[in-house]
Design a protein around this motif. Structure first.
Motif, PDB file in Angstrom:
ATOM      1  N   THR A   7       1.019  -1.704  -0.494  1.00 36.99           N
ATOM      2  CA  THR A   7       0.250  -0.401  -0.123  1.00 36.99           C
ATOM      3  C   THR A   7       1.355   0.843   0.056  1.00 36.99           C
ATOM      4  O   THR A   7       0.946   2.396   0.025  1.00 36.99           O
ATOM      5  N   THR A   8       2.493   1.018  -0.024  1.00 32.30           N
ATOM      6  CA  THR A   8       2.906   2.805  -0.227  1.00 32.30           C
ATOM      7  C   THR A   8       3.973   2.264  -1.257  1.00 32.30           C
ATOM      8  O   THR A   8       3.539   1.162  -2.061  1.00 32.30           O
ATOM      9  N   PRO A 550      -3.871  -4.978   2.212  1.00 35.09           N
ATOM     10  CA  PRO A 550      -3.998  -4.273   3.770  1.00 35.09           C
ATOM     11  C   PRO A 550      -5.101  -3.377   4.109  1.00 35.09           C
ATOM     12  O   PRO A 550      -4.565  -2.202   3.077  1.00 35.09           O
ATOM     13  N   GLY A 551      -5.858  -3.661   4.689  1.00 32.57           N
ATOM     14  CA  GLY A 551      -6.627  -2.639   4.766  1.00 32.57           C
ATOM     15  C   GLY A 551      -8.008  -1.907   3.680  1.00 32.57           C
ATOM     16  O   GLY A 551      -9.082  -2.002   3.745  1.00 32.57           O
ATOM     17  N   ALA A 587      -9.576  -9.831   5.886  1.00 34.64           N
ATOM     18  CA  ALA A 587      -8.307  -9.360   6.600  1.00 34.64           C
ATOM     19  C   ALA A 587      -8.025  -9.158   5.416  1.00 34.64           C
ATOM     20  O   ALA A 587      -6.706  -9.602   5.091  1.00 34.64           O
ATOM     21  N   GLY A 588      -8.218  -8.051   4.363  1.00 39.28           N
ATOM     22  CA  GLY A 588      -8.090  -7.404   3.270  1.00 39.28           C
ATOM     23  C   GLY A 588      -7.681  -8.408   2.315  1.00 39.28           C
ATOM     24  O   GLY A 588      -6.616  -8.208   1.068  1.00 39.28           O
ATOM     25  N   VAL A 604     -11.018  -2.222  -5.516  1.00 45.36           N
ATOM     26  CA  VAL A 604     -11.222  -3.020  -4.015  1.00 45.36           C
ATOM     27  C   VAL A 604     -10.881  -1.660  -3.243  1.00 45.36           C
ATOM     28  O   VAL A 604      -9.650  -0.520  -3.668  1.00 45.36           O
ATOM     29  N   LYS A 605     -11.749  -1.255  -2.401  1.00 49.47           N
ATOM     30  CA  LYS A 605     -11.299  -0.386  -1.394  1.00 49.47           C
ATOM     31  C   LYS A 605     -11.303  -0.717  -0.159  1.00 49.47           C
ATOM     32  O   LYS A 605     -11.947  -1.813   0.649  1.00 49.47           O
TER      33      LYS A 605
END
Ligand code: AHR
Length: 605
Positions: A7-8, A550-551, A587-588, A604-605
Motif C-alpha cells: 500500500t506504499t 491490507p486495509g 482481513a484484506g 477494492v477499497k
C-alpha cells in the motif's frame, strides 16, 4: 497464485496511458464515426463516377464538370430530364452500403442549380419493401447559373435493417432539360448535437472506453501516395463545400468533412488530449522531401498549430474564429510523421525530425514532440522527446514483450501508438479479434502499465471497421448500415477494462509464483482510494488467486473470458463480454479465479 499488494511506494502512472489512434481506414471516418450518411456526395477523389447513385424515374444521371459548385468541388450531379417527362424523378443514394435509419430527426443540406421552381422531395426508403420511413418536401426556387443552398430537417421511424436508400426527387414537368445538385448531406442527430458531427452510437461506444487521448489523422492516411495527396490540414477546414477532399491512402476518397476542427471538437466532447500527427516529408508511394525543401512544410505546421492554439489576434487563430470557434484549443503533443522507417525515410529522419522539432519548440516550447519511430533518431536525442513504436503481432509474440519496458531508458517517453494482435499463433490472419489475441494484448498492457512512468500513452489500432469495406483487420469496433450490427471486439473490452479502472500510482506486488501464465499489475487511485489489480491468464487452465491488500474490505471483480481461446464477438453474438460481480475480503484478502484465457480486474477499497 498468491499476490500481496504494497500500500506504499511505487511509481506515478501516466494519466494519459490509454487512448485512441484514428485515421480514415476501413471507412472509419466517412461511412464510420462521421455522421454524414450519403456516399460520394461531392464526387471527390480521383474518380468521377456515380458510385452509390441510381436514377429515379426516366432520367439520366451524369457527373458534370461544366457547373462547378466551387473550385474545391468541380464535379456535380447532373440530372437530364427528357422533354415530356412527368412525375417525380431524381436520384437515390445508397449511402455507405446502405443507410442506417433510426427513429430520429435527420438534417439534410444540399445545393441546387438550374431553372426550377417546385419541391425537392427527400425521403428515406427501404430497398426491399419500398417503405418510406421519413420524408420532406422542400420548396425550391432555383435559377440557371447560380448555386443555391437549402437546409431542412425531417423525422423518420426506425427501419428494420440497413438496406435503405436516400431519395431526392423533383417534379419532372417543371424541369426544362437538366437540373444540377451537389453536396447533399444527411445527418442523424449527432454526438453532442454538433453541426457536421459524429454518429452518436459509434462515438458513444468509444466514449465508454474513457480514453485519454486521440492521435489523428494517421497513420498511413497522413502521408499520401504522392506529395500532392498528403493530408493537408488547411483543406479540411471551413465550409464543407470549400473542402476538396482527397484520394486517401486506404483505397477510397476522403471527403474531409471530418476535418481538423471536427477532430478537435471530438477531442473536446470526449475529453481527449489531441495528439496531432503532422506530415514530415515521407510519401507512401516513395520519395522523401528533405533539407531546405522541407521549410514550407515546417512553416505550414506552425500555421496549423496557430490555427489550433492561437488567439483571435493571430492570423490563423482569427481564421479558426471565422469558422465558428473563438476559444483556442490546447495542444500539448505533436507527432512528426508516421512510421518514417518506411520508403527509405530512415536515412533522412534524424534531420527531418530535428528540423520540425526545433521549429515547433522555438515557438511552442511546452509541446511534447514525438518521433514516429525508434530508429534513425538524432544523436543525442532532444531532451523530453517521446518515441512512437508500433506492434502488430501474434499472441505469443505479445506475451514475449511483457517485460520490454522494464529496463527501458527513462529519459524519453514511449508512445505505443499502434498495436494489435493481428494473427493467430499459427500465423493465420485474424479478420476479427479473438479472445486469445485480446488476452495477449492484456499481458502486453500489464507490462506497459507496470512501466507507465516511461510508457506515457498506448493505443490499439486500427480503431474501427465498416464490415462492408475493410482494408485492415482486426479493429476495435465494427459496424454496418444496420445500427444493430454495431460490434465491440474482444479487444475493445480489454481496452475498456484497463482504461476505466486506472490508478494514479503503480504499486509493488510480491508474489509466490513468477509471471506466466498469469500476469498482473496493481495500482491505487489516490483520488478515490480504490486499489486495482489487473490480471491476465494466458493459459488453458484456471488459476486460483489470492490477493492481499491490507486495509481493504470489498469491491468488485470484472472478468472477461469466453468458451474457447479463439472465441470472437460477432454482430449480435458477443461471446466475450465482461461480467462484474461484488467481492468481499477477509482481513484484506480476496480469493478469485482467473478462468482459462481471461482478463480480470479487481477493484477494492
Ligand atoms: O493501423 C494501420 C496502419 O498500420 C497504419 O496506418 C500505419 O501507421 C501502420 O502501418
Amino acid at each position: 497464485l498468491g499476490l500481496t499488494v504494497s500500500t506504499t511506494g511505487g511509481n506515478a502512472s501516466s494519466p494519459l496511458l490509454y487512448g485512441f489512434m484514428f485515421e480514415d481506414i476501413n471507412h472509419s471516418g466517412d461511412g464510420g464515426i462521421h455522421g454524414q450518411l450519403l456516399r460520394n456526395n461531392g464526387f471527390q477523389g480521383t474518380t468521377a463516377d456515380l458510385t452509390a447513385y441510381a436514377a429515379v424515374g426516366s432520367v439520366t444521371l451524369a457527373v458534370d464538370t461544366a457547373h462547378p459548385l466551387s473550385s474545391a468541388l468541380p464535379k456535380v450531379l447532373r440530372i437530364d430530364v427528357p422533354s415530356g417527362t412527368t412525375g417525380q424523378v431524381g436520384f437515390s443514394n445508397a449511402g455507405y452500403w446502405g443507410i442506417p435509419v433510426k427513429k430520429d430527426t435527420y438534417a439534410c443540406y444540399f445545393w441546387v442549380e438550374g431553372a426550377y421552381t417546385g419541391d425537392v422531395t427527400v425521403k428515406l426508403q427501404s430497398v426491399a419493401t419500398g417503405t418510406v420511413f421519413g420524408s420532406k418536401a422542400v420548396a425550391v426556387t432555383s435559377v440557371a447559373g447560380t448555386w443555391k443552398y437549402y437546409e431542412t430537417t425531417f423525422t423518420a421511424s426506425a427501419a428494420p435493417d440497413g438496406d435503405n436508400v436516400f431519395v431526392a426527387t423533383v417534379d419532372a414537368a417543371k424541369v426544362s432539360g437538366s437540373i444540377y445538385f451537389n453536396l447533399f448531406q444527411l445527418f442523424p442527430v449527432t454526438y453532442h448535437q454538433r453541426y457536421n458531427g459524429l454518429k452518436p452510437d459509434i462515438a458513444g461506444a468509444l466514449e465508454n472506453v474513457k480514453g485519454s487521448f486521440l492521435r489523428f489523422p494517421g497513420g498511413n492516411n497522413l502521408e499520401g501516395a504522392t506529395l500532392a495527396r498528403r493530408w493537408k490540414w488547411n483543406e479540411t477546414i471551413g465550409p464543407v463545400h470549400t473542402r476538396p477532399g482527397r484520394q486517401g491512402d486506404w483505397t477510397y476518397a476522403n471527403t474531409d468533412a471530418l476535418g481538423l476542427l471536427e477532430y478537435l471538437y471530438w477531442c473536446e466532447d470526449m475529453k481527449l488530449v489531441p495528439v496531432l500527427g503532422v506530415w514530415a516529408g515521407l510519401t507512401l508511394g516513395g520519395g522523401v522531401t528533405t533539407g531546405t525543401a522541407l521549410t514550407p512544410y515546417i512553416d505550414d505546421v506552425l500555421k496549423e498549430i496557430e490555427y489550433i492554439t492561437g488567439s483571435t489576434s493571430t492570423t490563423y487563430g482569427a481564421l479558426r474564429a471565422s469558422h465558428g470557434r473563438t476559444e483556442p484549443f490546447a495542444l500539448t503533443h505533436v507527432e512528426i510523421g508516421n512510421e518514417d522507417f518506411l520508403q527509405g525515410g530512415l536515412a533522412s529522419y534524424a534531420a527531418r525530425f530535428t528540423a520540425f522539432h526545433d521549429a515547433i519548440k522555438a515557438k511552442y516550447p511546452d509541446i511534447i514532440i514525438i518521433a514516429s519511430t525508434d530508429q534513425g533518431l538524432p544523436s543525442p536525442k532532444p531532451a523530453g522527446m517521446w518515441i512512437d513504436i508500433h506492434y502488430y503481432l501474434r499472441p505469443d509474440q505479445f506475451v514475449a514483450l511483457f517485460n520490454t519496458y522494464d529496463n527501458y531508458d527513462r529519459n524519453y517517453g514511449i508512445f505505443v501508438g499502434e498495436y494489435a494482435s493481428t494473427k493467430s499463433n499459427t500465423g493465420a490472419t485474424n479478420w476479427w479479434a479473438t479472445l486469445i489475441g485480446a488476452v495477449s494484448e492484456a499481458v502486453f498492457m500489464i507490462g506497459m502499465e507496470r512501466n507507465s512512468d516511461v510508457v506515457k500513452m498506448a493505443a490499439y489500432a486500427p480503431l474501427m471497421q465498416h464490415f462492408n469495406s475493410t482494408q485492415w483487420a482486426p479493429d476495435l469496433i465494427g459496424y454496418t448500415s444496420d445500427p444493430s450490427f454495431l460490434t465491440l471486439s474482444t479487444s475493445y473490452y480489454v481496452q475498456q477494462m484497463f482504461s476505466v479502472n486506472r490508478g494514479t500510482t503503480i504499486l509493488p506486488v510480491t508474489s509466490d509464483t513468477g509471471f506466466g501464465p498469469a500476469y498482473w499489475v496493481a495500482s491505487k487511485n489516490d483520488n478515490t482510494g480504490i486499489y486495482y489489480v489487473k490480471l491476465a491468464n494466458y493459459g488453458a487452465t484456471a488459476v486460483s488467486t489470492t490477493i492481499t491488500i491490507p486495509g481493504t474490505t470489498s469491491g468488485s471483480v470484472t472478468t472477461l473470458t469466453g468458451p474457447a481461446s479463439d472465441s470472437i464477438n460477432l454482430p449480435k453474438n458477443a461471446l466475450v463480454v465482461p461480467v462484474t460481480t461484488a467481492i468481499t475480503g477477509s482481513a484484506g484478502q480476496f480469493t478469485i479465479s482467473l478462468p482459462a484465457w481471461s482478463v480480470v480486474v479487481v477493484a477494492v477499497k
